[in-house]
Scaffold this motif. Sequence first.
Motif, short mmCIF file in Angstrom:
data_model
loop_
_atom_site.label_atom_id
_atom_site.label_comp_id
_atom_site.label_asym_id
_atom_site.label_seq_id
_atom_site.Cartn_x
_atom_site.Cartn_y
_atom_site.Cartn_z
N THR A 225 0.84 -1.19 0.00
CA THR A 225 0.00 0.00 0.00
C THR A 225 0.88 1.25 0.00
N PRO A 226 0.63 2.22 -0.88
CA PRO A 226 1.48 3.42 -0.94
C PRO A 226 1.49 4.19 0.38
N VAL A 227 2.54 4.97 0.55
CA VAL A 227 2.73 5.77 1.76
C VAL A 227 2.04 7.12 1.60
N ALA A 228 1.38 7.56 2.66
CA ALA A 228 0.77 8.89 2.66
C ALA A 228 1.73 9.92 3.24
N ARG A 229 2.38 9.59 4.36
CA ARG A 229 3.28 10.55 4.99
C ARG A 229 4.11 9.87 6.08
N VAL A 230 5.19 10.53 6.45
CA VAL A 230 6.02 10.12 7.57
C VAL A 230 5.57 10.90 8.79
N VAL A 241 4.95 5.55 9.93
CA VAL A 241 4.65 5.82 8.53
C VAL A 241 3.17 5.54 8.31
N GLU A 242 2.44 6.56 7.85
CA GLU A 242 1.02 6.41 7.57
C GLU A 242 0.84 6.01 6.10
N GLY A 246 -4.81 4.67 5.57
CA GLY A 246 -4.99 5.14 6.94
C GLY A 246 -4.25 4.33 7.98
N ARG A 247 -3.77 3.16 7.63
CA ARG A 247 -3.02 2.37 8.60
C ARG A 247 -1.68 3.05 8.91
N VAL A 248 -1.18 2.81 10.13
CA VAL A 248 0.09 3.39 10.56
C VAL A 248 1.07 2.28 10.91
#
Length: 549
Positions: A225-230, A241-242, A246-248
Amino acid sequence: MTTAHPDHADHHRDPDHPRDHGHHKHPPTERHCDVAVIGGSAAGLAAALQLARQRRSVVVVDDGTPRNAPAAHMHGYLGHEGVAPGDLVAAGREEVRSHGGEVLPGRATGVHRRDDGRFVVALTGGHTLVARRVLVATGLTDDLPAIDGVAEQWGRGVVHCPFCHGFEVRDQRLVQIVTSPLGLHPTPLFRHLTDRLTVVLHDPTGVDEAAVDTLAAAGVTIERTPVARVLTGADDAVSGVELSDGRVLDADAVVAGSRFQARVDTIAGLGITATPHASGAGDVLAVDPRGETAVPGVYAAGNVTDPSLQVLPSAAQGSQAGAMIAFSLADEDLRDAARRSGEETDWDHRYGGEGRAWSGNPNGTLVREVADLEPGRALDVGTGEGADALWLAERGWQVTATDISGNALARVRAEADRRGLAVELVRSDANDPEPFGNGTFDLVSLQYGAFKRTPDQRGLRNLFDAVAPGGTLLVVHHDLAPLQEPVDVAAQTRTFDPAAFVGVDEIAAALSDDPGTWDVEVHETRTRPPGAATTHHVDDVVLRARRAG
């Protein structure tokens, strides 16, 4: 050109003490040297040190933007493990300067080649450096993944090199964000450093799925799953890493790679362009085994040629390139049966134009300090156009005047002949084995002089040895406090580095270390006397000492 004295132009004199701030405008200055080094981090400084130790005039221009600027410490450098990058640079600058190499805060904006084969390096502020050789040590620009938090934590909580940062993140929760096929290259190393590694295939395009399967079989967690943000915590440290769903993923540190671009815009005018790196992750500047580019006379070292180099191998490559440049210059001089001096060329250029360089007035401090001395033998070191030497001769002194510039001495000779004065002229460098002959002098005058530093202080010893028993040493220099102020390198380049020259404080310290020989009569800062060709230097430091008789 901004001057430092109403007349004197010591062959090593500080020609250009600009105040690089505020509204003061500086006329463009043209300096000459053997080698111009663009970039003053590990590779550039290592090359400069090699060249300075080969008695080559070398000028480093550095804009203070090293690739490893975000890093607090460097690793893997034998003898300097854990040292801050800035501390290594400071030590390197001091070593270069201790051998007479100059390090200028500023920025090179372009390079072109003259018809005579020399290179002209354009600098901010309209200044130029003319050099026989150029070394490019400009490094790379890292193009970071467009993920929130990566740039903010780059070099701290977000790392990319297992050799640079791996030990520090051992046994921690690591999340590696893979954004290119090359991203999996360091993964086996990180897996060995911690058993809590998660690999996120943010962009799986071109990724070797067999390698992914091998990692998974070895216990590495794989996320697609792609990364949204650190994410960071209250202490600004990485906390996780979110993902886009929505998972962290909890994390103590993040691993992310970058694309890279060689900083070669400065030399584009020479027709030099970057070439694709074998990894496909960016471009570099191609060089041959000697460090020379496709343009003869232009060399390169450090990350600009190889993105994988840590600080130690970058310095090693710079040192090697410096040695190759030294061979190149020596071979050229040998073919021409010449022993060229870049410093002599620099000063001859300054006195090669039409018209007077300085005011023609004797230095006011010299006039004041010498007025009560009985005329005898006088040595004017770095006489320039000779106003001080001629003034002394008019008052009955038997004067010897020295300078490295033949053009300067020709001006003194012409004026001495016009006035009917006898002045002995000697073309010499204060660091020559016997620059002032075998005799001694009742007065040795160094007005705004700053001859090149050497670790053995040869020039300083020569200066002291020239003073006769009971004689006077008079040194006048600009107050250098304004040069301690920062310079906006985007707008201005300082064209002179006083730290590469012997200054009045170093002379005073050496005198104080030998109280049995020297009596320091005056060591103070004064307002500069009137009569100078320029007015931007406000204060002088005056040092007068008498040798025991």
